[in-house]
Design an enzyme around this catalytic site. Structure first.
Site, PDB file in Angstrom:
ATOM      1  N   TYR A 104       0.208  10.987  -8.621  1.00  0.00           N
ATOM      2  CA  TYR A 104       0.933  12.369  -8.243  1.00  0.00           C
ATOM      3  C   TYR A 104       2.366  12.387  -9.051  1.00  0.00           C
ATOM      4  O   TYR A 104       2.820  13.436  -8.651  1.00  0.00           O
ATOM      5  CB  TYR A 104       0.994  12.357  -6.862  1.00  0.00           C
ATOM      6  CG  TYR A 104      -0.190  12.370  -6.046  1.00  0.00           C
ATOM      7  CD1 TYR A 104      -1.057  13.397  -5.934  1.00  0.00           C
ATOM      8  CD2 TYR A 104      -0.659  11.115  -5.701  1.00  0.00           C
ATOM      9  CE1 TYR A 104      -2.346  13.432  -5.346  1.00  0.00           C
ATOM     10  CE2 TYR A 104      -1.948  10.962  -4.842  1.00  0.00           C
ATOM     11  CZ  TYR A 104      -2.649  12.258  -5.047  1.00  0.00           C
ATOM     12  OH  TYR A 104      -3.763  12.051  -4.219  1.00  0.00           O
ATOM     13  N   ASP A 105       2.781  11.640 -10.093  1.00  0.00           N
ATOM     14  CA  ASP A 105       4.119  11.443 -10.270  1.00  0.00           C
ATOM     15  C   ASP A 105       4.400  12.745 -11.037  1.00  0.00           C
ATOM     16  O   ASP A 105       5.742  13.234 -11.056  1.00  0.00           O
ATOM     17  CB  ASP A 105       4.276  10.592 -11.373  1.00  0.00           C
ATOM     18  CG  ASP A 105       4.596   8.970 -10.618  1.00  0.00           C
ATOM     19  OD1 ASP A 105       4.473   9.277  -9.497  1.00  0.00           O
ATOM     20  OD2 ASP A 105       4.735   8.070 -11.553  1.00  0.00           O
ATOM     21  N   LYS A 137      13.366   5.756 -12.147  1.00  0.00           N
ATOM     22  CA  LYS A 137      12.235   5.866 -11.354  1.00  0.00           C
ATOM     23  C   LYS A 137      12.369   4.686 -10.443  1.00  0.00           C
ATOM     24  O   LYS A 137      12.234   4.725  -9.196  1.00  0.00           O
ATOM     25  CB  LYS A 137      10.860   6.341 -11.870  1.00  0.00           C
ATOM     26  CG  LYS A 137       9.833   6.256 -10.859  1.00  0.00           C
ATOM     27  CD  LYS A 137       8.257   6.191 -11.364  1.00  0.00           C
ATOM     28  CE  LYS A 137       7.182   6.049 -10.146  1.00  0.00           C
ATOM     29  NZ  LYS A 137       5.871   5.777 -10.686  1.00  0.00           N
ATOM     30  N   HIS A 196      10.111   4.653  -3.904  1.00  0.00           N
ATOM     31  CA  HIS A 196       9.794   4.273  -2.455  1.00  0.00           C
ATOM     32  C   HIS A 196       9.500   2.725  -2.586  1.00  0.00           C
ATOM     33  O   HIS A 196       9.871   2.083  -1.776  1.00  0.00           O
ATOM     34  CB  HIS A 196       8.319   4.957  -2.164  1.00  0.00           C
ATOM     35  CG  HIS A 196       7.257   5.169  -3.145  1.00  0.00           C
ATOM     36  ND1 HIS A 196       7.596   5.674  -4.465  1.00  0.00           N
ATOM     37  CD2 HIS A 196       5.969   4.679  -3.097  1.00  0.00           C
ATOM     38  CE1 HIS A 196       6.396   5.629  -5.228  1.00  0.00           C
ATOM     39  NE2 HIS A 196       5.384   4.956  -4.274  1.00  0.00           N
ATOM     40  N   PHE A 244       2.152   7.906 -13.239  1.00  0.00           N
ATOM     41  CA  PHE A 244       0.864   7.889 -12.804  1.00  0.00           C
ATOM     42  C   PHE A 244       0.545   8.548 -11.684  1.00  0.00           C
ATOM     43  O   PHE A 244       1.585   8.702 -10.843  1.00  0.00           O
ATOM     44  CB  PHE A 244      -0.017   6.409 -12.932  1.00  0.00           C
ATOM     45  CG  PHE A 244       0.703   5.582 -12.040  1.00  0.00           C
ATOM     46  CD1 PHE A 244       0.254   5.255 -10.663  1.00  0.00           C
ATOM     47  CD2 PHE A 244       2.255   4.722 -12.302  1.00  0.00           C
ATOM     48  CE1 PHE A 244       0.697   4.549  -9.778  1.00  0.00           C
ATOM     49  CE2 PHE A 244       2.647   4.044 -11.309  1.00  0.00           C
ATOM     50  CZ  PHE A 244       1.833   3.906  -9.974  1.00  0.00           C
ATOM     51  N   ASP A 272       0.952  -1.266   0.015  1.00  0.00           N
ATOM     52  CA  ASP A 272      -0.133   0.108   0.024  1.00  0.00           C
ATOM     53  C   ASP A 272       0.854   1.175   0.132  1.00  0.00           C
ATOM     54  O   ASP A 272       1.820   1.518   0.834  1.00  0.00           O
ATOM     55  CB  ASP A 272      -0.843  -0.113   1.107  1.00  0.00           C
ATOM     56  CG  ASP A 272      -2.049   1.063   0.972  1.00  0.00           C
ATOM     57  OD1 ASP A 272      -2.720   1.255  -0.181  1.00  0.00           O
ATOM     58  OD2 ASP A 272      -2.422   1.700   2.168  1.00  0.00           O
ATOM     59  N   SER A 273       0.615   2.153  -0.939  1.00  0.00           N
ATOM     60  CA  SER A 273       1.550   3.188  -0.823  1.00  0.00           C
ATOM     61  C   SER A 273       0.850   4.593  -1.232  1.00  0.00           C
ATOM     62  O   SER A 273      -0.439   4.342  -1.515  1.00  0.00           O
ATOM     63  CB  SER A 273       2.537   2.915  -1.909  1.00  0.00           C
ATOM     64  OG  SER A 273       1.881   2.835  -3.356  1.00  0.00           O
TER      65      SER A 273
END
Length: 199
Positions: A156-157, A177, A182, A154, A71-72
């Site tokens: 908030y990138d 990336k 994260h 995708f 979950d991120s």
């Protein structure tokens, strides 16, 4: 070979996890490939609570397979950590990137660059068997731009700017990336923990 179910049907995420776990004797499959159609309610107050809840529900369904869930989301300092666990549904509708970004920009309106600190967080829970589970978390810090930059990524990138690269996530190549994200950082920790476990 032991099966590892990823609690997702996101092909990009599955490809990334498969690549990182290829040294382990596991067959990595998506929910769809495992024949699972389940919508786990993510009502935890932290990313880790949600990740573990998702993994546990699927593990309880399929007790013979390992289950990995992540979950991120994004946390901004000026907004007390928001959107946090609500990242995907910040503006109300799940997965509406455009509206989520618009809401975030509106809430940060007028704030100078140095007050737009943010971080992406990825919490990963892996249930190996009924006695063994691994929990790891990865983070990357950056800033929220005042407007969208870049075509890739995708969520908030296009707003998330990483000073070391002088780019937003959306302006980076997939390789760039994936080397610093994260999720990549959380998966690197997971790999270390997995080496200590008998699969």
């Amino acid at each position: 070979m032991k099966k590892l179910i990823i609690a997702s049907n996101n092909s990009h995420k599955i490809k990334e996890i498969k690549a990182i776990l290829r040294e382990f004797p596991v067959e990595v499959v998506s929910l769809k490939e495992a024949g699972i159609d389940i919508d786990v309610v993510e009502d935890g107050t932290t990313f880790m609570e949600n990740a573990y809840k998702k993994a546990k529900e699927i593990f309880d369904l399929k007790g013979d397979s390992m289950v990995l869930s992540d979950d991120s989301g994004l946390m901004t300092e000026a907004l007390g950590g928001a959107p946090g666990v609500y990242s995907a549904r910040f503006a109300g509708e799940h997965g509406n990137d455009k509206k989520n970004n618009e809401k975030l920009l509106k809430m940060l309106e007028g704030k100078p660059f140095e007050e737009r600190k943010a971080k992406f967080v990825s919490a990963i829970a892996l249930i190996v068997d009924k006695n063994t589970s691994i929990k790891v978390q990865g983070e990357i810090e950056g800033y929220i731009m005042e407007e969208l930059h870049g075509e890739g990524g995708f969520g908030y990138d296009p707003l998330f700017f990483v000073p070391e690269f002088n780019k937003t996530f959306a302006e980076m190549s997939e390789e760039e990336k994936n080397s610093i994200s994260h999720r990549a950082r959380a998966l690197a920790k997971l790999k270390e923990e997995l080496r200590k476990v008998k699969i």
